[in-house]
Design a protein around this motif. Structure first.
Motif, mmCIF file in Angstrom:
data_model
loop_
_atom_site.group_PDB
_atom_site.id
_atom_site.type_symbol
_atom_site.label_atom_id
_atom_site.label_comp_id
_atom_site.label_asym_id
_atom_site.label_seq_id
_atom_site.Cartn_x
_atom_site.Cartn_y
_atom_site.Cartn_z
ATOM 1 N N LEU A 25 0.837 -1.208 0.000
ATOM 2 C CA LEU A 25 0.000 0.000 0.000
ATOM 3 C C LEU A 25 0.869 1.255 0.000
ATOM 4 O O LEU A 25 0.581 2.230 -0.698
ATOM 5 C CB LEU A 25 -0.917 0.014 1.226
ATOM 6 C CG LEU A 25 -2.111 -0.928 1.194
ATOM 7 C CD1 LEU A 25 -2.853 -0.896 2.522
ATOM 8 C CD2 LEU A 25 -3.064 -0.552 0.063
ATOM 9 N N GLN A 82 0.547 4.389 -2.587
ATOM 10 C CA GLN A 82 0.281 5.758 -2.118
ATOM 11 C C GLN A 82 1.414 6.692 -2.518
ATOM 12 O O GLN A 82 1.181 7.825 -2.961
ATOM 13 C CB GLN A 82 0.157 5.784 -0.593
ATOM 14 C CG GLN A 82 -0.969 4.979 -0.021
ATOM 15 C CD GLN A 82 -0.684 4.614 1.438
ATOM 16 O OE1 GLN A 82 0.418 4.830 1.942
ATOM 17 N NE2 GLN A 82 -1.680 4.073 2.109
ATOM 18 N N LEU A 139 -5.415 -6.810 13.668
ATOM 19 C CA LEU A 139 -5.085 -7.652 12.507
ATOM 20 C C LEU A 139 -4.043 -8.703 12.872
ATOM 21 O O LEU A 139 -4.161 -9.868 12.487
ATOM 22 C CB LEU A 139 -4.565 -6.784 11.349
ATOM 23 C CG LEU A 139 -5.565 -5.843 10.663
ATOM 24 C CD1 LEU A 139 -4.877 -5.025 9.581
ATOM 25 C CD2 LEU A 139 -6.734 -6.610 10.086
ATOM 26 N N ILE A 179 -7.783 3.145 -2.654
ATOM 27 C CA ILE A 179 -7.038 1.883 -2.725
ATOM 28 C C ILE A 179 -6.679 1.421 -1.305
ATOM 29 O O ILE A 179 -6.834 0.251 -0.960
ATOM 30 C CB ILE A 179 -5.774 2.049 -3.605
ATOM 31 C CG1 ILE A 179 -6.176 2.222 -5.067
ATOM 32 C CG2 ILE A 179 -4.836 0.858 -3.441
ATOM 33 C CD1 ILE A 179 -5.047 2.658 -5.992
ATOM 34 N N THR A 180 -6.223 2.358 -0.461
ATOM 35 C CA THR A 180 -5.813 1.994 0.900
ATOM 36 C C THR A 180 -6.975 1.393 1.687
ATOM 37 O O THR A 180 -6.869 0.283 2.233
ATOM 38 C CB THR A 180 -5.276 3.231 1.642
ATOM 39 O OG1 THR A 180 -4.178 3.765 0.904
ATOM 40 C CG2 THR A 180 -4.823 2.875 3.046
ATOM 41 N N PHE A 181 -8.105 2.108 1.723
ATOM 42 C CA PHE A 181 -9.180 1.637 2.599
ATOM 43 C C PHE A 181 -9.956 0.469 1.999
ATOM 44 O O PHE A 181 -10.446 -0.389 2.735
ATOM 45 C CB PHE A 181 -10.086 2.801 3.004
ATOM 46 C CG PHE A 181 -9.378 3.715 3.985
ATOM 47 C CD1 PHE A 181 -8.956 3.229 5.216
ATOM 48 C CD2 PHE A 181 -9.084 5.035 3.669
ATOM 49 C CE1 PHE A 181 -8.267 4.046 6.106
ATOM 50 C CE2 PHE A 181 -8.398 5.862 4.553
ATOM 51 C CZ PHE A 181 -7.989 5.362 5.786
ATOM 52 N N THR A 183 -8.493 -1.925 0.206
ATOM 53 C CA THR A 183 -7.613 -3.070 0.471
ATOM 54 C C THR A 183 -7.696 -3.489 1.936
ATOM 55 O O THR A 183 -7.816 -4.680 2.244
ATOM 56 C CB THR A 183 -6.155 -2.715 0.114
ATOM 57 O OG1 THR A 183 -6.128 -2.216 -1.217
ATOM 58 C CG2 THR A 183 -5.259 -3.921 0.222
ATOM 59 N N LEU A 184 -7.646 -2.502 2.850
ATOM 60 C CA LEU A 184 -7.714 -2.832 4.276
ATOM 61 C C LEU A 184 -9.058 -3.501 4.609
ATOM 62 O O LEU A 184 -9.098 -4.474 5.358
ATOM 63 C CB LEU A 184 -7.523 -1.563 5.130
ATOM 64 C CG LEU A 184 -6.094 -1.013 5.216
ATOM 65 C CD1 LEU A 184 -6.071 0.250 6.055
ATOM 66 C CD2 LEU A 184 -5.139 -2.052 5.811
ATOM 67 N N TYR A 190 -9.053 -7.048 3.375
ATOM 68 C CA TYR A 190 -8.193 -7.885 4.221
ATOM 69 C C TYR A 190 -8.900 -8.229 5.529
ATOM 70 O O TYR A 190 -8.883 -9.388 5.957
ATOM 71 C CB TYR A 190 -6.860 -7.170 4.480
ATOM 72 C CG TYR A 190 -5.856 -8.056 5.180
ATOM 73 C CD1 TYR A 190 -5.307 -9.156 4.539
ATOM 74 C CD2 TYR A 190 -5.472 -7.801 6.493
ATOM 75 C CE1 TYR A 190 -4.397 -9.977 5.175
ATOM 76 C CE2 TYR A 190 -4.553 -8.625 7.143
ATOM 77 C CZ TYR A 190 -4.023 -9.704 6.471
ATOM 78 O OH TYR A 190 -3.131 -10.517 7.112
ATOM 79 N N CYS A 191 -9.545 -7.226 6.156
ATOM 80 C CA CYS A 191 -10.312 -7.468 7.382
ATOM 81 C C CYS A 191 -11.390 -8.523 7.126
ATOM 82 O O CYS A 191 -11.566 -9.459 7.904
ATOM 83 C CB CYS A 191 -10.981 -6.189 7.876
ATOM 84 S SG CYS A 191 -9.858 -4.975 8.570
#
Lengths: 133, 225, 41
Positions: free
Chosen positions: B91, B95, B200, C18-20, C22-23, C26-27
């Motif tokens: 990521l 970014q 996580l 993209i960051t949130f 993907t997170l 994954y969660c």
């Protein structure tokens, strides 16, 4: 472990990302011909743009040494006087640096528009006493 | 049940903080005087970078703990932090590229910071795939722990690369170099991502543990005694 | 050449998106894997 150390050493040599103008001058013959990177600050008042031919020329300095640079096309939006740049290109025998790629550095300062290098909140605090009747 | 509630609590707290911090960063904080609105990428990029380094540091600690204590607990935590570290570093690169294009003019440059991060991403991805290919749980745990310790030599180099060598990437910021209204969303997002990361790592390590149990790994000397 | 970037929100939305995304994915995948582990002893 030995392999790791050797590869780290090799990495160290490759980590010379750019030369400052002074370093490039000191490199002498080694600086000519090959594609190298030159990094420094755009000298104040040195930017010359030819709007018709998209030619851009300016000088890059580090306070000690300066090199004139010739570039083509539109530079990144942040390009201006006194900003840090890294230029990929070749040093010509004429002493001018021909740029193939112009990259703009930004420093670690984050400020609101119009704000000088003074923090607004800190400024508010210093003027608080003055505002009181 | 209670450890699951704890992880869920950390996760929800992290998500709430990330929502709040990102709202402040996107809509309340001022734009940067030169980078304009593009600078708002900092509020996710910098916390992601911090946590990626923290998680790989944890991977190193868990790898050492496994080799010293030979307990499956540390192997499960080691696996969890490897996967989450790789996720965060991936990521981080995306970014960074999206921030680099409008500011630097390029998505990527082989400068010292970006090169050392690429080495970090590739080496830990390699260790994860090594774990994937080793079927014997004990061999998987010890080999990957040893390689993690080797790959960890690069982690502090990533941090110091911008100070040691000329780079395109800027130096680390300090509260002095950042407008105070920009510090707040940065801190909130950093704590948010920290809490989410704790959740996580916990959850991912339970998955690793139950997989190992299903593979019916023999109990190690310490655990059977 | 004003020296300040105008616009560029598409880069900001792409980075956050993209960051949130993907997170979140994954969660969700961890949640599903944990549930699957629970259902088969």
């Amino acid at each position: 472990m030995g392999v790791a150390l050797v590869s780290m050493g090799g990495l160290g040599e490759n980590l010379i990302f750019y030369w400052t103008p002074t370093e490039m001058k000191a490199a002498g013959e080694k600086a000519y011909g090959a594609t190298v990177r030159l990094g420094g600050q755009v000298v104040e008042g040195s930017i010359e743009r030819d709007e018709k031919s998209t030619k851009l020329s300016f000088r890059v300095g580090d306070g000690e040494t300066q090199f004139p640079v010739d570039a083509q096309g539109m530079p990144p939006a942040m390009f201006r006087e006194k900003i840090g740049v890294v230029i990929e290109g070749t040093l010509l025998r004429s002493g001018r640096f021909a740029s193939n790629r112009l990259m703009v550095k930004h420093d670690n300062e984050y400020r609101a528009p119009g704000e000088e290098d003074v923090d607004t909140k800190a400024l508010m605090k210093t003027t608080e006493g003055l505002a009181a009747p | 049940m209670s450890r699951e509630r704890l992880a869920l609590g950390f996760g929800l707290l992290g998500i709430a903080l990330l929502g709040w911090g990102s709202y402040l960063g996107l809509f309340v904080a001022p734009p940067d005087r030169y980078m304009g609105d593009v600078q708002r990428i900092m509020y996710v990029h910098v916390p992601t970078a911090w946590l990626a380094l923290v998680v790989f540091t944890l991977a190193f600690i868990y790898a050492v703990l496994f080799l010293v204590h030979r307990s499956w607990r540390w192997d499960a935590l080691h696996e969890a932090s490897l996967e989450i570290g790789v996720l965060f570093t991936g990521l981080l690169c995306i970014q960074g590229a999206l921030w680099g294009k409008p500011t630097w003019g390029v998505y990527w440059a082989w400068d010292p910071r970006l090169t050392t991060v690429a080495v970090m991403l590739l080496s830990f991805t390699g260790i994860l795939s090594l774990r994937h290919f080793l079927d014997d749980p004990l061999r998987r745990a010890s080999w990957s722990a040893a390689t993690t310790i080797l790959a960890s030599a690069n982690v502090p180099v990533v941090y110091y690369s911008v100070r040691w060598w000329n780079s395109l990437h800027q130096l680390q910021s300090t509260p002095k170099t950042v407008n105070s209204s920009m510090v707040e969303p940065l801190r909130i997002n950093a704590f948010g991502l920290l809490f989410l990361t704790i959740a996580l790592i916990m959850a991912r390590s339970w998955i690793a543990e139950s997989r190992r149990r299903k593979a019916m790994a023999p109990p190690l000397a310490k655990e059977s005694s | 050449m004003s020296g300040m970037i105008q616009g560029g929100w598409e880069f900001v939305w792409a980075a956050y998106g993209i960051t949130f995304t993907t997170l979140s994915l994954y969660c969700f995948s961890l949640w599903m894997r944990l549930r699957a582990d629970k259902n088969e002893p």
